[in-house]
Design an enzyme around this catalytic site. Structure first.
Site, PDB file in Angstrom:
ATOM      1  CE  LYS A 274      -3.968  -1.739   2.677  1.00 27.25           C
ATOM      2  NZ  LYS A 274      -4.986  -1.540   1.629  1.00 27.25           N
ATOM      3  NE  ARG A 348     -10.939  -9.668  -2.053  1.00 25.80           N
ATOM      4  CZ  ARG A 348     -11.222  -8.751  -2.962  1.00 25.80           C
ATOM      5  NH1 ARG A 348     -11.540  -9.097  -4.210  1.00 25.80           N
ATOM      6  NH2 ARG A 348     -11.233  -7.481  -2.642  1.00 25.80           N
TER       7      ARG A 348
END
Ligand code: BES
Ligand code: MN
Ligand code: ZN
Length: 496
Positions: A274, A348
């Protein structure tokens, strides 16, 4: 914060507040108080143009004629429209105001207030609940606690009411507040302190309430074939953990309800790193797991008549030498293979195995997962609503109603085959991202591939679990979002 209930008295020292409705600001106890003050309240109402609007406060400091050091009126809005939320807000606003003042105690009088859907006791309990939620603090890492020039800290709140059952009604609500405070603490903790092992250790405290807590380490998860969850943690020095919490307060043998939480204790993005700006917020990427833990606390503490399972997947997403790469293919516990396109779509991957494990082992009535899953949900809904994705209309309706009632709102988003296709992979059964379009939806489609035929709902809480708008009852960075909502869902539909 010490919160107590007492009979109505105007002879209290400290801050003394009276709750009033719009237009009828100086009736009953407020009128008696005004008499003692020689009409000072009436003059203040007029001078300040105070009307009793919801959330408004009028304050008279250092009045003559009473032992209180200050007297306040707190508005509840129109008398026919007083709600639980409005009462909580008034309690919260009063605590907000008095914590900034030099006061050790706050007394709040509720007299002649009627709220359409609540008993007098419930109304008083709501004021205490709001006060309690607002007084939450996370200052354990501050070495200087008091603000400059402040001599006293607010230590006790007394709600004064004729309703004897208020104490008991608050007893239940205080268990909800305890669960919310636990969830807030977990989200607020820094990531060097709250790594997966430490989070798991803290869940063990729930065993004192009668919750069975099991912790699975990497070896146990490997045996179960959880290649999807494990892949996320390989880049971290901290061992991944799966925590299973069981509260069996319902009928023996009755199918449980199940809650599953994303517990990414820190999300750097992994090899798909990120950007640096704001990355510190990713300590809150375990907000789903925090909510499930707080909820299990609340259910057990109030001895809810329900069988409930909480499962949380705890990992740290880091870019060390053993970290997984874009292009890797992992095999999940379900047997389905996943091509990793972006290591930053890790939540996920954790939930895929946690969901599969939960449904295979516990055969629950339904599964609800909570996850700070996508930035895209904030683009779609802002921070007012959490995203709801579900295969079941009944569960969706129950969640939507519970959310409206508790002020933790959810908005149902679409799902379907066209979205599902977007995560088909050239090399594996699926890939872990579906592109920029509908990013929250393709994330939900991914999760649905790990849910068999049972009612399931996924709540994307990226916008609500942390750094959400500050309110009268929440000034914490980690909001504890979801504990109230799910406790309400259970209480309204799944007990007895
Ligand atoms: N934890 C983040 C989502 C997030 C972002 C939560 C901001 C709270 C605030 C999640 O793991 C993530 O990185 N999602 C990616 C998915 C993308 C790579 C498909 C995102 O939202 O950008
Ligand atoms: Mn991520
Ligand atoms: Zn994440």
């Amino acid at each position: 914060m010490n919160i107590a209930f007492a009979e109505i008295s105007l002879a209290k020292p400290g801050a003394l507040a009276v709750l009033v409705t719009e237009g009828t600001t100086l009736r009953g106890v407020a009128a008696d108080l005004d008499d003692k003050l020689g009409g000072a309240l009436k003059r203040a109402v007029k001078a300040a143009g105070f009307t009793g609007k919801s959330g408004s406060i009028l304050e008279v400091v250092g009045p003559q004629g009473v032992s209180a050091s200050r007297v306040l009126l707190a508005g509840l809005g129109k008398s026919g429209e007083v709600s639980a939320a409005g009462l909580e807000k008034a309690g919260g606003e009063l605590v907000g105001r008095i914590s900034k003042a030099n006061e050790a105690s706050l007394s709040i009088i509720l007299d002649g207030i009627s709220a359409p859907k609540l008993t007098a006791a419930e109304a008083a309990a709501r004021v205490a609940f709001g006060a309690r939620l607002r007084s939450y603090r996370f200052d354990k890492y501050k070495t200087k606690k008091k603000e400059d020039g402040k001599k006293t800290e607010l230590k006790s709140i007394t709600v004064m009411t004729r309703a004897a059952a208020a104490r008991k009604d608050y007893g239940t609500l205080s268990k909800v507040a305890d669960g919310m405070a636990l969830a807030r603490d977990l989200v607020n903790e820094p990531p060097n302190v709250l790594f997966p092992g430490e989070f798991a250790r803290r869940t063990r405290a729930l065993s004192k309430l009668g919750v069975k807590v099991e912790v699975l380490g990497e070896a146990a998860m490997k045996k179960l074939g959880m290649g999807s969850l494990l892949g996320v943690g390989y880049g971290s020095q901290h061992e991944s953990q799966l925590v299973v919490m069981r509260w069996m307060g319902g009928k023996p043998g009755e199918k449980p309800v199940a809650f599953v939480g994303k517990g990414v204790c820190f999300d750097t993005g992994g090899i798909s790193l990120k950007p640096g700006a704001g990355m510190e917020d990713m300590k809150g990427d375990m907000g789903g797991a925090a909510c499930v833990t707080g909820l299990m606390h609340t259910l057990a503490a109030r001895k809810a008549k329900v069988n409930a399972i909480g499962v949380i997947g705890l990992v740290e997403n880091m870019p060390d030498g053993k970290a997984q790469r874009p292009g890797d293919i992992v095999t999940s516990m379900s047997g389905q293979t996943i091509e990793i396109i972006n290591t930053d779509a890790e939540g996920r991957l954790v939930l895929a195995d946690a969901l599969w494990y939960t449904q295979s082992r516990f055969k629950p009535k339904f599964m609800i997962d909570l996850a700070t899953l996508t930035g895209a949900i904030m683009i779609a809904l802002g921070k007012e609503y959490a995203g709801l994705f579900s295969n079941d209309d009944k569960l969706s309706k129950q969640l939507t109603e519970a959310g409206e009632a508790e002020g933790e709102k959810v908005w149902r988003m679409p799902m379907g085959a066209a979205y599902d296709k977007m995560i088909d992979s050239r090399f594996a059964d699926m890939k872990n991202v579906g592109g920029r379009d509908g990013g929250s939806i393709t994330a939900a489609q991914f999760l649905q591939r790990f849910v068999n035929k049972l009612p399931w709902a996924h709540l994307d809480i990226a916008g609500t679990a942390m750094a959400s708008p500050q309110t009268a009852t929440n000034q914490s960075w980690g909001s504890g979002w979801g504990v109230r909502l799910l406790n309400r869902l259970v209480a309204d539909h799944y007990e007895k």
